[in-house]
Design an enzyme around this catalytic site. Structure first.
Site, mmCIF file in Angstrom:
data_model
loop_
_atom_site.group_PDB
_atom_site.id
_atom_site.type_symbol
_atom_site.label_atom_id
_atom_site.label_comp_id
_atom_site.label_asym_id
_atom_site.label_seq_id
_atom_site.Cartn_x
_atom_site.Cartn_y
_atom_site.Cartn_z
ATOM 1 N N GLU A 5 -25.638 -178.477 37.004
ATOM 2 C CA GLU A 5 -24.690 -178.425 38.031
ATOM 3 C C GLU A 5 -24.868 -179.452 39.216
ATOM 4 O OE1 GLU A 5 -25.366 -174.451 40.150
ATOM 5 O OE2 GLU A 5 -24.007 -173.435 38.577
ATOM 6 N N GLU B 146 -22.513 -170.419 32.535
ATOM 7 C CA GLU B 146 -23.647 -169.566 33.058
ATOM 8 C C GLU B 146 -22.737 -168.423 33.755
ATOM 9 O OE1 GLU B 146 -26.082 -170.926 36.442
ATOM 10 O OE2 GLU B 146 -26.406 -172.510 35.289
HETATM 11 C C1 GAL Z 1 -26.799 -171.808 39.242
HETATM 12 C C2 GAL Z 1 -27.809 -172.494 38.585
HETATM 13 C C3 GAL Z 1 -28.863 -171.740 37.908
HETATM 14 C C4 GAL Z 1 -29.187 -170.487 38.758
HETATM 15 C C5 GAL Z 1 -27.964 -169.669 39.005
HETATM 16 C C6 GAL Z 1 -28.417 -168.421 39.936
HETATM 17 O O1 GAL Z 1 -26.361 -172.556 40.324
HETATM 18 O O2 GAL Z 1 -27.495 -173.623 37.758
HETATM 19 O O3 GAL Z 1 -29.863 -172.496 37.622
HETATM 20 O O4 GAL Z 1 -29.801 -171.022 40.058
HETATM 21 O O5 GAL Z 1 -27.072 -170.598 39.820
HETATM 22 O O6 GAL Z 1 -26.951 -167.745 40.147
#
Ligand code: GAL
EC number: 3.2.1.23
Length: 663
Positions: free
Chosen positions: A158, A315
């Site tokens: 990210e 994610e």
């Molecule tokens: C994203 C990140 C992850 C985790 C996730 C939680 O921003 O890539 O590592 O922190 O959010 O929602």
């Protein structure tokens, strides 16, 4: 994308939708790892992202590597039939590095250091950080390039989530270099930045700074250029890691996880997409009205950033997150519906943050595939069911999104510029306006693509360009050509106001769109919070109004403010048209306006009347995804096609049915 399109090595084996999560085994004892692999297999997991935050474990002291544990995890996963999206592990620098080189730490606009203790505390432009990070990338590529589990490289993580705006001296130096490249000489910069205003004329490049905390509004073009520069600086960093990977492991595709979601606006992902071998995105549902529409909007835009080709959902969450004021758990059906909405819009992989819910650390209350409660839990059972569903949907993998007949134009530069300070109102929200139009399309049951501003519009019959604030001459000409070619353009308040330097187009608003729209505006009339603008068609506007004078031929006033001033206009231009909506109507107000504009443009819904609004339709080739937008069951009876997933006659609350309908 400039490079030949390369998808995961995983897909060389068999076309399938990939399924998995971030996996952080270093947070757990060795004994847990075997259990993890077994539970992953039971859930149908096919890929995990590994080592994202492992720098401190992999390089515990400068130049000393401890890779044995990662070798073991890679081997274990491979033996379990699970592929790896391996991180370059550079996302969060270890304490030894920041202790030795505090000059890599970012600095905020007030000059305060952003200290270690969280993550991503590094300057995108720091040469020292880059040297250390690229050495680690080289080590990872050399060690794991030939590992049979390796499916893809995951560059950093990210990029820009916490460190995009850095005002340090490194940033100042890199900003100057970027400006020299953009403008060539100081005269051009002075002209572009309008430095005749407030005695800001520069006589030496060394005088130029990032827009640090100033006595009052910093120069707007300096601010806009700093936003452009900051997106470019991270893109440059992305390329630096990628180039090492391409040099050492040209056979392995490389990506990084974008954040096309909510108010994540600093990175211009439409501009970044060409740098990766496939597009990956992270998406988290932000609680609030029409959160599901926002998910669909983001997935749709991601797909078009990826050029309509499949992309990777890197994610999302199985249930609650940990970073909202109140972290609401997902309701029954939401986990699967959210995942399948991404698939409907082109995702060929469905991954979560994270595999096993942490015991310690800032994210211990963030949901995961395997929650604190263990495998005997509703979340894990839903995860297993989703694995089965994704196996049923394997034939969908690799199919391109079928273009819609309508589109919404999305432009990062207009987002950045329209929301800067010292404007007629600070209540304007660029992305919200675009999302409102998208919701109106969904409410009418009409598919619309959300496309970056550079997209060729030729195939679209109707294009909405909400708050298209920055219109350089060339874009104005493109829109004119689109309309004279028979296209139907719709735009809104605060569009066509400035050029690429944030200089106002003169002679009346909306500058280069004035003749096309056949209207002229002398003065903006934004609304106070307690003011409403009543329209004669019964709708109510907020945020903005314009004093419109109709100037062109063939302009029809579709609605007026009480008092008679035009509020919504539409000019017929041969077989095409150009319409203007001068106030914020919100999704409910936009729906009837859009219904009229779509019907005049001859763009129909592809859904039976009784499903419109309650069901979202998304199409990938032969595959039609019907997504229940409500918490009630919806009858589907009568839809042709072979059922790949779900019930043919009934959409469960929050349910999804996938039909194969060969065209
Ligand atoms: C994203 C990140 C992850 C985790 C996730 C939680 O921003 O890539 O590592 O922190 O959010 O929602």
């Amino acid at each position: 994308m400039q490079t030949p399109y390369r998808w995961l090595r995983l897909h060389d084996r068999a076309p399938a939708l990939a399924y998995g999560a971030d996996y952080n085994p270093e947070q757990w004892p060795r004994s847990t790892w075997d259990e993890d692999v077994r539970a992953m297999q039971a859930a149908g997991v096919t890929i995990v992202s590994l080592a994202i935050f492992s720098w401190a474990r992999l390089e515990p002291a400068e130049g000393e590597y401890d890779l044995g544990w990662l070798d073991e995890v890679m081997d274990l996963l491979h033996a379990g039939g699970i592929a790896v999206d391996l991180a370059t592990a550079t996302a969060s620098p270890p304490p030894w590095l920041t202790a030795k080189h505090p000059e890599i730490l970012p600095v905020d606009a007030h000059g305060a250091t952003i200290w270690p203790g969280g993550r991503q505390h590094w300057r995108p432009t720091s040469p020292v950080f880059r040297e250390h990070a690229l050495r680690l990338v080289r080590t990872m590529a050399t060690r794991y390039g030939d590992h049979p589990a390796l499916a893809a490289w995951h560059i950093s993580n990210e990029l820009g989530c916490h460190n995009v705006y850095d005002y340090s001296d490194d940033a100042a130096a890199a900003f100057r270099t970027w400006l020299i490249e953009r403008y060539g000489d100081l005269d051009a910069l002075n002209a572009a930045w309008g430095t005749a205003f407030w005695s800001q004329h520069y006589s030496d490049w060394a005088q130029i700074l990032p827009p640090r905390q100033a006595a009052t509004h910093p120069n707007p073009t300096q601010q806009l250029d700093f936003k452009r520069f900051s997106s470019d600086a991270l893109k440059d960093y992305l390329r630096a890691e990628r180039d090492v990977l391409r040099e050492l492991t040209p056979q392995i595709p490389a990506t990084t996880n974008f954040m096309v979601m909510g108010e994540q606006k600093p990175m211009d992902y439409a501009d970044w997409a060409a740098e990766v071998d496939f597009v990956a995105n992270d998406h988290y549902v932000q609680r609030g009205p029409r959160a599901q529409d926002e998910l669909s909007f983001s997935a749709n835009l991601t797909g078009h950033i990826a050029g309509g080709r499949p992309w990777f959902l890197m994610e999302h969450s199985t249930s609650a997150v940990n970073w909202q004021p109140i972290n609401v758990a997902k309701k029954p059906g939401e986990l699967a519906r959210d995942s399948l909405t991404h698939v409907a819009h082109g995702a060929d992989a469905v991954c979560f943050f994270q595999w096993r819910q942490s015991r310690a650390g800032a994210e211990k209350y963030h949901s995961a595939m395997l929650p604190h409660a263990g495998t005997d839990s509703e979340v894990y059972r839903s995860v297993v069911r989703l694995g089965e569903t994704l196996r049923q949907l394997a034939p969908v993998a690799g199919t391109a999104q079928t273009p819609a007949r309508a589109a919404i134009l999305f432009d990062w530069t207009s987002w950045w510029a329209s929301e800067q300070d010292s404007h007629p109102t600070d209540r304007l929200r660029y992305r919200q306006e675009a999302l409102d139009w998208y919701s109106a399309f969904l409410d009418l049951g009409v598919r619309a693509d959300v496309v970056p501003a550079g997209t060729d519009l030729t195939g679209y019959e109707l294009v909405v360009a909400p708050v298209l604030h920055v219109v350089p001459a060339a874009l104005g000409e493109r829109l004119e050509a689109y309309v004279s070619g028979g296209g139907h353009l719709v735009t809104t308040y605060f569009s066509g106001i400035v050029d690429e330097h944030d200089h106002v187009w003169l002679g009346g608003y909306p500058g280069p769109l004035r003749d096309l729209l056949g209207i002229r505006i002398e003065e903006f009339a934004p609304l106070a919070d307690d003011e409403r603008a009543e329209l004669d068609n019964g709708l109510t506007g907020t945020v903005w109004t314009d004093g419109i004078t109709v100037t062109g031929p063939d302009v029809e006033v579709l609605a007026s403010y009480k008092g008679g001033t035009p509020a919504i206009t539409r000019r017929t231009v041969g077989p095409g048209s150009a319409a203007y909506v001068s106030t914020r109507l919100g999704p409910d107000g936009l729906a009837p306006v859009l219904r009229d504009l779509l019907s005049r443009a001859g763009v129909p819904s592809e859904l039976p009347a009784e499903l419109r609004g309650r069901v979202e339709l998304a199409v990938r080739g032969d595959f039609h995804f019907l997504i229940n937008r409500t918490a009630e069951p919806v009858e589907l009876a009568g839809l042709p096609g072979e059922v790949l997933h779900g019930h043919p006659d009934l959409l469960e609350p929050r349910g999804v049915t996938v039909l194969r309908r060969p065209s």
